[in-house]
Scaffold this motif. Structure first.
Motif, PDB file in Angstrom:
ATOM      1  N   UNK A   1       0.814  -1.230   0.000  1.00  0.00           N
ATOM      2  CA  UNK A   1       0.000   0.000   0.000  1.00  0.00           C
ATOM      3  C   UNK A   1       0.839   1.267   0.000  1.00  0.00           C
ATOM      4  N   UNK A   2       2.081   1.188   0.471  1.00  0.00           N
ATOM      5  CA  UNK A   2       2.906   2.389   0.517  1.00  0.00           C
ATOM      6  C   UNK A   2       3.097   2.996  -0.868  1.00  0.00           C
TER       7      UNK A   2
ATOM      8  N   UNK B   1      -3.688   9.336  -6.838  1.00  0.00           N
ATOM      9  CA  UNK B   1      -4.575   8.445  -6.089  1.00  0.00           C
ATOM     10  C   UNK B   1      -5.230   9.196  -4.932  1.00  0.00           C
ATOM     11  N   UNK B   2      -4.475  10.024  -4.232  1.00  0.00           N
ATOM     12  CA  UNK B   2      -5.020  10.767  -3.098  1.00  0.00           C
ATOM     13  C   UNK B   2      -6.114  11.730  -3.549  1.00  0.00           C
TER      14      UNK B   2
ATOM     15  N   UNK C   1      -0.460   1.843   6.006  1.00  0.00           N
ATOM     16  CA  UNK C   1       0.807   2.502   5.662  1.00  0.00           C
ATOM     17  C   UNK C   1       1.879   2.136   6.670  1.00  0.00           C
ATOM     18  N   UNK C   2       3.081   1.879   6.176  1.00  0.00           N
ATOM     19  CA  UNK C   2       4.186   1.497   7.061  1.00  0.00           C
ATOM     20  C   UNK C   2       5.420   2.379   6.873  1.00  0.00           C
ATOM     21  N   UNK C   3       5.797   2.679   5.644  1.00  0.00           N
ATOM     22  CA  UNK C   3       6.976   3.493   5.393  1.00  0.00           C
ATOM     23  C   UNK C   3       6.752   4.950   5.743  1.00  0.00           C
ATOM     24  N   UNK C   4       7.837   5.685   5.931  1.00  0.00           N
ATOM     25  CA  UNK C   4       7.736   7.078   6.338  1.00  0.00           C
ATOM     26  C   UNK C   4       6.985   7.939   5.347  1.00  0.00           C
ATOM     27  N   UNK C   5       7.259   7.798   4.047  1.00  0.00           N
ATOM     28  CA  UNK C   5       6.589   8.617   3.039  1.00  0.00           C
ATOM     29  C   UNK C   5       5.100   8.295   2.987  1.00  0.00           C
TER      30      UNK C   5
ATOM     31  N   UNK D   1       3.245   6.928   5.413  1.00  0.00           N
ATOM     32  CA  UNK D   1       2.584   7.344   6.655  1.00  0.00           C
ATOM     33  C   UNK D   1       2.350   8.856   6.657  1.00  0.00           C
ATOM     34  N   UNK D   2       3.290   9.594   6.079  1.00  0.00           N
ATOM     35  CA  UNK D   2       3.104  11.043   5.982  1.00  0.00           C
ATOM     36  C   UNK D   2       1.947  11.362   5.033  1.00  0.00           C
ATOM     37  N   UNK D   3       1.868  10.668   3.903  1.00  0.00           N
ATOM     38  CA  UNK D   3       0.759  10.886   2.977  1.00  0.00           C
ATOM     39  C   UNK D   3      -0.571  10.523   3.635  1.00  0.00           C
ATOM     40  N   UNK D   4      -0.575   9.448   4.425  1.00  0.00           N
ATOM     41  CA  UNK D   4      -1.804   9.050   5.126  1.00  0.00           C
ATOM     42  C   UNK D   4      -2.210  10.121   6.136  1.00  0.00           C
ATOM     43  N   UNK D   5      -1.232  10.666   6.862  1.00  0.00           N
ATOM     44  CA  UNK D   5      -1.536  11.707   7.845  1.00  0.00           C
ATOM     45  C   UNK D   5      -2.091  12.951   7.154  1.00  0.00           C
TER      46      UNK D   5
END
Length: 797
Positions: A37-38, A46-47, A62-66, A68-72
C-alpha cells in the motif's frame, strides 16, 4: 466515466501509461491498489481522485515514512474534502501537506491536473500546523446550521459488532450522525425522539447495532423524560419508551445481567430495564439517600453484575441494580465523581473516578483505598463523559480528557502516560468514547464546545514514530496584518491562549513572522489578558503594531519586531469620551501628515487618536444599546480628505457610518444593505471613485459608493456561510476583492463587473485574509496560517 467513479484494479497489475487519458487529466484514470500500500499512497493522483473510503482503508496499512506522511495528510481534513470534487480536494490536500512540512508531496499534489486538465491555481509556499497529530484517524465537521453555539454535540456513543463498529452523536434537538469508526464515512442520520437527547449508549441486540437513548419522548399526550431503544442502522425506534420519572440528564449505562442486556438509569432513583423483553426489572430504589446520582458505571463483582454510582458529595456506592442491595462499602473520593469507570486491574476490581474539583484517581472497589492518581486536579477535566477505558497490547488503559481538551492515554496499572497528549482540535472537547476497529482501540472526541468529531488510533499514538514536523502558532488567532519590518515582508498576528509551547489561558500574544519562509522574527510578544486587536502603522520611520486587549480600553504601541512598548499615553480631554469597555475594532491611516488610529467599541462608538502624541482627535457616537459594538473599521481617502468607515450592530439592522476623520461629522447616510452583522470592511478605488466593500453575516459581500453611501451593484453572492474577512487588491491591473468565510473558502471577485473569478478551498473556517506582494494570499483558517502564490491570477474574461 465521471471524476468520482474510478476503476480500482486488484493487486498485481500495474497501471500503464496507455491507461492515462489522452489529455493528461485523470477524469477517467485507473488506479492500482498495490500489494504494497505504501506505493499507492505515495501517488498524489490516487489521493486526489480515488474513492475516499478506498484511500482511508489503505491509509491504515501505511508502514513506510513517506506513505505514513501521505496518510496523515489525507486524514487531517478527510471529513472536509471527502465529498468535494477532485479540484477542491487537491487544494485542501496541498494546504495540509504544507501544514505537515511535506513540501515535496505538496508540490506534486498541486501539479496534478483536475478533471478539466487544469493545474492548481495556487501553490502553497508554507503553512503552520497547529495541533496536528499523526494518530488522527479521521475527523468530521458538524454542519454550521446544526450547531448550538460553537458545536452542539450533547451525547455520543461508540461500539458495535467486530468489523462494523460505528460512532453516533446527537445534537441538541432531533438530529444525529453516525460514522463508520474505521473510515469516518457517514453511514446514517438518525432522528432522535421528540426532544433533546442527553445520553447515548451503544449495544448489540440480537446481532444488530442498537442505541440506548436517554432524552425526551412523547408518552401519551405528554413529553416525558424517557429511555428508549433505536436500531442504529435504520434509525428507527424499537418498542416503546421507558418513562424514568426522573430528569432527562440522569446518567445512563448498559450492562449484561444474567446473560441479558439491561439499561440502567440513575438520578434520584436507580431503574433497570430488560432491553430485549422491553420491560422493567426489579423495583426502583434510592441509591444515595435522596442525593442525585451524577455518574454510573457497571462491572462484575464476585460473579454478579453491579452498578457503581457517584453523587455530588463525592460518594461512590456499589449496588445490585435489580434488587437494590449494596454490594460493597461506600467509597469517598477526592472530588465530585462526574465520570466513573469500573475496571479490573490484575484481577482486582477498581473504580476510576474523575470530575469537578478533584483528581482522576484509581480506588479499590471493595475497600475504597487509593491505588494511585492518574491526573492531578489542576489537569483533570471537569464534567461527565471525560473518561473511557480500553485494552492496548494486552494491558488495560484509561483514556482521559484533560482540562484543555487534550487526550491523555494512561497505563491503568502504573498511572504513567503512554504517549504525548493528543491535541483537542477546534474548540475544546468534553466527551470521549473508545471502541475497537480493525483490532485496534479507537478514541473518539467531541462535545458541546467542539465543532468537530475526531477519531484517534491509540495504538499509532503510543507506538509509531512521529511523522512530519508541523509548526505551531501561539494559540487562537484573533487578528492579522501584512507589513514590512527591517526590509522584510512580514505577517503580524495576534493570538489568544498562547504561546503554543507553554499555553497560558486567557493571555494574549503578538507574533511577527517572515512572510517568505514562515520563520519567527522574534519571540512571541505578551500583550496581557484578553483577546488582542491589531493594526500596523509607521511612526517616525519605525514599524509599530497598534494593539488593544481586554485589560486596557486605549491603544498601545509596540515597536516591531521585538515588541518594545513605546512611551505614548492615549488620553482624552474629557473622560466621558473614553471607551467604556474593550476596543473591538482597529484601523490605521493618516490625517494630514500624522499617523492616526481609529478605534471602535461598545455602543458602536468610534474614536480617532494621533499615534505620535496619544491625543484623541474625534469622538463619534453610535446608536448602540450597550450590548452592541463596532465590528469592523477601515480608513481611506475621499475628495483628498481622510475618511473612516465603521460598522457595528444596530437596532435590528447593522449600523454602517462614513465620517470625516478630522471632525467626526458624517459624510453620508449609507443605504441599508446587509441583513446581519458586518464582519469586515475594506476601502478601494473603482474608476477613480472610492468604494467601501463590506462582508456580512448574511453570506453576502456589498460594494458601496463612499461619497453617496449608495450600493453600486447587486450583492456578491457565493459564500454559503457568514463572510468573515475581506481584502482589496489588483489582479492583472484590475481591482479585485478577496473574501474569506466560515464555509472554509476564499473567493475572488472582479470589483468592476462583480464577476466571481476564483475559489480556494481551505481546511477550516477563514477568519482573516490579506494580499501580499506578487499577489500572494495570506490566509488564517482555524488557528493556522497559509501563504499561497498564484499560478493563474485571473480567470479568462
Amino acid at each position: 466515466m465521471s471524476s468520482g467513479d474510478h476503476d480500482l484494479p486488484g493487486p498485481g497489475r500495474a497501471r500503464t501509461s496507455d491507461e492515462a487519458s489522452a489529455d493528461g487529466t485523470l477524469s477517467d484514470a485507473r488506479f492500482l491498489i498495490h500489494g504494497d500500500p505504501d506505493e499507492t499512497l505515495s501517488d498524489p493522483r490516487f489521493l486526489i481522485h480515488a474513492d475516499p473510503d478506498e484511500v482511508m482503508a489503505l491509509a491504515s496499512r501505511a508502514r513506510g515514512g513517506e506513505a505514513r506522511l501521505a496518510a496523515a495528510v489525507y486524514r487531517t481534513s478527510a471529513g472536509r474534502h471527502r465529498d468535494l470534487p477532485p479540484a477542491e480536494r487537491r487544494q485542501i490536500l496541498a494546504v495540509d501537506a504544507a501544514r505537515w512540512q511535506a513540501a515535496d508531496l505538496g508540490r506534486r499534489l498541486a501539479e496534478v491536473p483536475d478533471e478539466h486538465g487544469a493545474a492548481a491555481p495556487y501553490r502553497v509556499e508554507w503553512a503552520t500546523g497547529t495541533s496536528l497529530e499523526g494518530a488522527l484517524l479521521w475527523s468530521a465537521d458538524l454542519p454550521d446550521h446544526d450547531r448550538l453555539g460553537p458545536a452542539g454535540v450533547w451525547a455520543m456513543a461508540a461500539g458495535g459488532p467486530p468489523g462494523r463498529a460505528v460512532v453516533t452523536v446527537a445534537a441538541f434537538g432531533r438530529d444525529g450522525w453516525t460514522w463508520d469508526l474505521a473510515s469516518g464515512s457517514c453511514v446514517g442520520r438518525p432522528v432522535f425522539g421528540d426532544g433533546g437527547v442527553e445520553a447515548l449508549e451503544s449495544v448489540v441486540l440480537d446481532g444488530r447495532r442498537s442505541l440506548v437513548v436517554s432524552g425526551y419522548s412523547v408518552v401519551g399526550d405528554l413529553v416525558r423524560a424517557s429511555v428508549w431503544v433505536m436500531d442504529a442502522g435504520s434509525g428507527q425506534r424499537v418498542g416503546s419508551p421507558f418513562v424514568t420519572e426522573g430528569h432527562v440528564r440522569d446518567p445512563l449505562a448498559v450492562a449484561t445481567v444474567a446473560g441479558r442486556p439491561v439499561a440502567i438509569s440513575a438520578g434520584s432513583a436507580v431503574r433497570a430495564w430488560d432491553l430485549l423483553a422491553q420491560r422493567p426489572l426489579g423495583t426502583p430504589f434510592e441509591a444515595h439517600g435522596g442525593t442525585s446520582v451524577i455518574s454510573i458505571a457497571t462491572t462484575t463483582l464476585d460473579g454478579r453484575a453491579v452498578a457503581v454510582t457517584g453523587d455530588y458529595d463525592g460518594l461512590v456506592r456499589v449496588w445490585d441494580p435489580i434488587d437494590g442491595t449494596e454490594a460493597a462499602a461506600p467509597i469517598e473520593t477526592s472530588g465530585r465523581p462526574e465520570s466513573l469507570l469500573a475496571l479490573s486491574l490484575d484481577g482486582r476490581p477498581v473504580v476510576v473516578a474523575g470530575g469537578y474539583d478533584g483528581p482522576v484517581e484509581v480506588r479499590d472497589l471493595r475497600e475504597g483505598t487509593l491505588v494511585h492518581e492518574l491526573l492531578p486536579e489542576d489537569v483533570a477535566a471537569r464534567g461527565g463523559g471525560s473518561l473511557a477505558a480500553a485494552e492496548l497490547d494486552g494491558r488495560p488503559i484509561v483514556v482521559a480528557l484533560d482540562r484543555d481538551g487534550r487526550v491523555r492515554v494512561l497505563d491503568l496499572a502504573t498511572g504513567e502516560p503512554l504517549c504525548a497528549p493528543l491535541p483537542p482540535g477546534r474548540g475544546r472537547p468534553d466527551a470521549i468514547r473508545v471502541a475497537e476497529a480493525g483490532g485496534r482501540p479507537i478514541a473518539v472526541t467531541s462535545g458541546l464546545h467542539s465543532s468537530v468529531v475526531q477519531a484517534w488510533d491509540l495504538a499509532a499514538a503510543c507506538a509509531a514514530p512521529a511523522v512530519g514536523a508541523p509548526r505551531s502558532l501561539s494559540g487562537d488567532l484573533t487578528a492579522l496584518a501584512v507589513g514590512e519590518v527591517n526590509g522584510r515582508e512580514v505577517i503580524v498576528t495576534a493570538h489568544h491562549d498562547g504561546p503554543a509551547d507553554e499555553p497560558r489561558w486567557g493571555e494574549g500574544y503578538v507574533c511577527v513572522t517572515d512572510l517568505a519562509d514562515g520563520t519567527a522574527m522574534a519571540p512571541a510578544i505578551p500583550t496581557g489578558e484578553g483577546r488582542t486587536q491589531l493594526a500596523l502603522a509607521d511612526l517616525h520611520g519605525d514599524p509599530v503594531a497598534v494593539i488593544t486587549c481586554n485589560e486596557r480600553f486605549v491603544p498601545r504601541l509596540l515597536r516591531l519586531p521585538e515588541g518594545q512598548e513605546l512611551d505614548v499615553t492615549f488620553t482624552t480631554s474629557d473622560h466621558r469620551q473614553d471607551h467604556n469597555g474593550r476596543i473591538t475594532a482597529l484601523a490605521t491611516g493618516r490625517l494630514g501628515d500624522r499617523p492616526v488610529v481609529v478605534t471602535g467599541g461598545r455602543h458602536n462608538q468610534a474614536r480617532t487618536w494621533y499615534l505620535d502624541s496619544g491625543a484623541m482627535r474625534t469622538a463619534v457616537s453610535g446608536r448602540g444599546d450597550g450590548y452592541t459594538h463596532v465590528t469592523a473599521a477601515a480608513v481611506g481617502s475621499l475628495r483628498g480628505r481622510a475618511v473612516a468607515v465603521t460598522a457595528g450592530h444596530g437596532s435590528g439592522t447593522p449600523e454602517i457610518r462614513v465620517w470625516w476623520l478630522s471632525s467626526g461629522r458624517p459624510v453620508c447616510q449609507p443605504e441599508p444593505g446587509h441583513s446581519g452583522a458586518v464582519n469586515a470592511v475594506a476601502i478601494s478605488d473603482l474608476d477613480g471613485s472610492p468604494v467601501a466593500v463590506t462582508a456580512g453575516a448574511d453570506q453576502t459581500v456589498r460594494v458601496w459608493d463612499l461619497d453617496s453611501g449608495k450600493l453600486i451593484r447587486d450583492p456578491l453572492i457565493g459564500h454559503t456561510a457568514p463572510v468573515l474577512a475581506v481584502a482589496v487588491t489588483e489582479l492583472d491591473g484590475r481591482p479585485a476583492v478577496v473574501t474569506g468565510g466560515a464555509d472554509r473558502t476564499v473567493l475572488m471577485w472582479d470589483l468592476d463587473s462583480g464577476r466571481h473569478l476564483r475559489r480556494v478551498d481551505l481546511p477550516g473556517a477563514v477568519s482573516q485574509v490579506a494580499v501580499a506582494s506578487g499577489g500572494r494570499l495570506v490566509v488564517a483558517f482555524d488557528d493556522d496560517l497559509a501563504v499561497m502564490s498564484p499560478q493563474h491570477l485571473m480567470a479568462e474574461r
